[in-house]
Design a protein around this motif. Structure first.
Motif, PDB file in Angstrom:
ATOM      1  N   ALA A 185       1.129   6.020  15.356  1.00 49.98           N
ATOM      2  CA  ALA A 185       1.659   4.871  14.417  1.00 49.98           C
ATOM      3  C   ALA A 185       0.624   3.868  14.290  1.00 49.98           C
ATOM      4  CB  ALA A 185       3.071   4.282  15.183  1.00 49.98           C
ATOM      5  N   PRO A 198      10.782   5.161   8.291  1.00 48.30           N
ATOM      6  CA  PRO A 198      11.722   5.380   9.621  1.00 48.30           C
ATOM      7  C   PRO A 198      12.877   6.259   9.092  1.00 48.30           C
ATOM      8  CG  PRO A 198      11.114   3.130   9.685  1.00 48.30           C
ATOM      9  CD  PRO A 198      10.691   3.781   8.658  1.00 48.30           C
ATOM     10  N   TRP A 206       5.544   9.036  11.232  1.00 48.74           N
ATOM     11  CA  TRP A 206       6.406   8.765  10.189  1.00 48.74           C
ATOM     12  C   TRP A 206       7.123   7.538  10.511  1.00 48.74           C
ATOM     13  CZ3 TRP A 206       6.251  10.680   5.493  1.00 48.74           C
ATOM     14  CH2 TRP A 206       5.629  11.661   5.335  1.00 48.74           C
ATOM     15  N   LEU A 207       7.468   7.053  11.598  1.00 42.46           N
ATOM     16  CA  LEU A 207       8.148   5.603  12.029  1.00 42.46           C
ATOM     17  C   LEU A 207       7.175   4.551  11.122  1.00 42.46           C
ATOM     18  CD1 LEU A 207       9.089   5.935  15.826  1.00 42.46           C
ATOM     19  CD2 LEU A 207      10.621   5.641  13.750  1.00 42.46           C
ATOM     20  N   LEU A 216       6.149  11.794  15.093  1.00 47.97           N
ATOM     21  CA  LEU A 216       7.191  10.766  15.297  1.00 47.97           C
ATOM     22  C   LEU A 216       6.480   9.329  14.836  1.00 47.97           C
ATOM     23  CD1 LEU A 216      10.221   9.796  16.429  1.00 47.97           C
ATOM     24  CD2 LEU A 216       9.111   9.730  18.667  1.00 47.97           C
ATOM     25  N   ILE A 237      12.450   9.775   9.828  1.00 46.54           N
ATOM     26  CA  ILE A 237      12.572  10.193  11.189  1.00 46.54           C
ATOM     27  C   ILE A 237      14.233  10.389  11.614  1.00 46.54           C
ATOM     28  CG2 ILE A 237      12.450   9.536  13.677  1.00 46.54           C
ATOM     29  CD1 ILE A 237       9.758  10.515  12.667  1.00 46.54           C
TER      30      ILE A 237
END
Length: 202
Positions: A65, A118, A113-114, A110, A121
């Motif tokens: 992230a 979001p 893409w968060l 994860l 996800i």
């Protein structure tokens, strides 16, 4: 251009951080010498338990992230953000710190893409939950979650750069799961089981 190139290279280096190996070193084990030899949370739990696995999962998601968050906060265009996401993911599965070895990249994806969307996800997590509930095979659930990424991005109407990113990440994730796919085709992939304590077993 130079700034964007440095950002992409930095994203790769951040993605390359071997969280599972670091957690294992702190806890006194090496995940590469345990079970499947993978450095992700699903293998770390075998030697380090749920606490070590959670630390690995969170660390891997954060390294996915953070570069994307930085790129978006700095106002870079969608194309650059997509490249940053891809570089981070490549680092997770092909780490320069591990002689270009790495994990399966699911937790890093994860985090990526968060930071991008979001809602994507939610599609992936729902798919993962359904598949693992039915099959109790975490690798199959991870593969299914990876496959659902491109259609989820398309359904949500995200920019085409993100759709291309999703397609590339899915292809790389499937490649990293090729041994799991082979075992699945032979019916040899182990199912997830919660280990009972000795006292509970007795």
């Amino acid at each position: 251009m130079i700034t964007e190139t440095l950002l992409i290279l930095t994203a790769y280096l951040i993605g390359s951080i071997p969280t599972g190996v670091i957690v294992g070193h702190i806890r006194g084990f090496d995940p590469r010498a345990v079970g499947s030899g993978n450095i992700g949370a699903s293998n770390v739990v075998r030697a380090g338990g749920p606490g070590a696995a959670l630390m690995t999962l969170v660390g891997d998601a954060l390294k996915g992230a953070i570069p994307v968050i930085i790129a978006r906060a700095a106002g870079f265009p969608v194309t650059t953000i997509a490249w940053v996401g891809l570089a981070t993911f490549v680092g997770a599965i092909c780490s320069v710190f591990l002689f270009f070895q790495g994990g399966k990249g699911i937790a890093a994806a994860l985090g990526i893409w968060l930071a991008i969307s979001p809602m994507v996800i939610l599609f992936a997590l729902a798919t993962f939950a359904v598949v693992v509930a039915i099959s109790r095979i975490t690798s199959l659930a991870s593969i299914a979650a990876a496959i659902v990424l491109p259609p989820a991005v398309a359904i949500l109407g995200l920019p085409h750069q993100y759709l291309l990113l999703a397609i590339l990440m899915t292809a790389l994730a499937l490649f990293r799961h090729r041994e799991n796919i082979q075992r699945l085709s032979r019916g040899e992939e182990p199912k997830f089981q919660l280990k009972r304590s000795d006292s509970a077993a007795s």
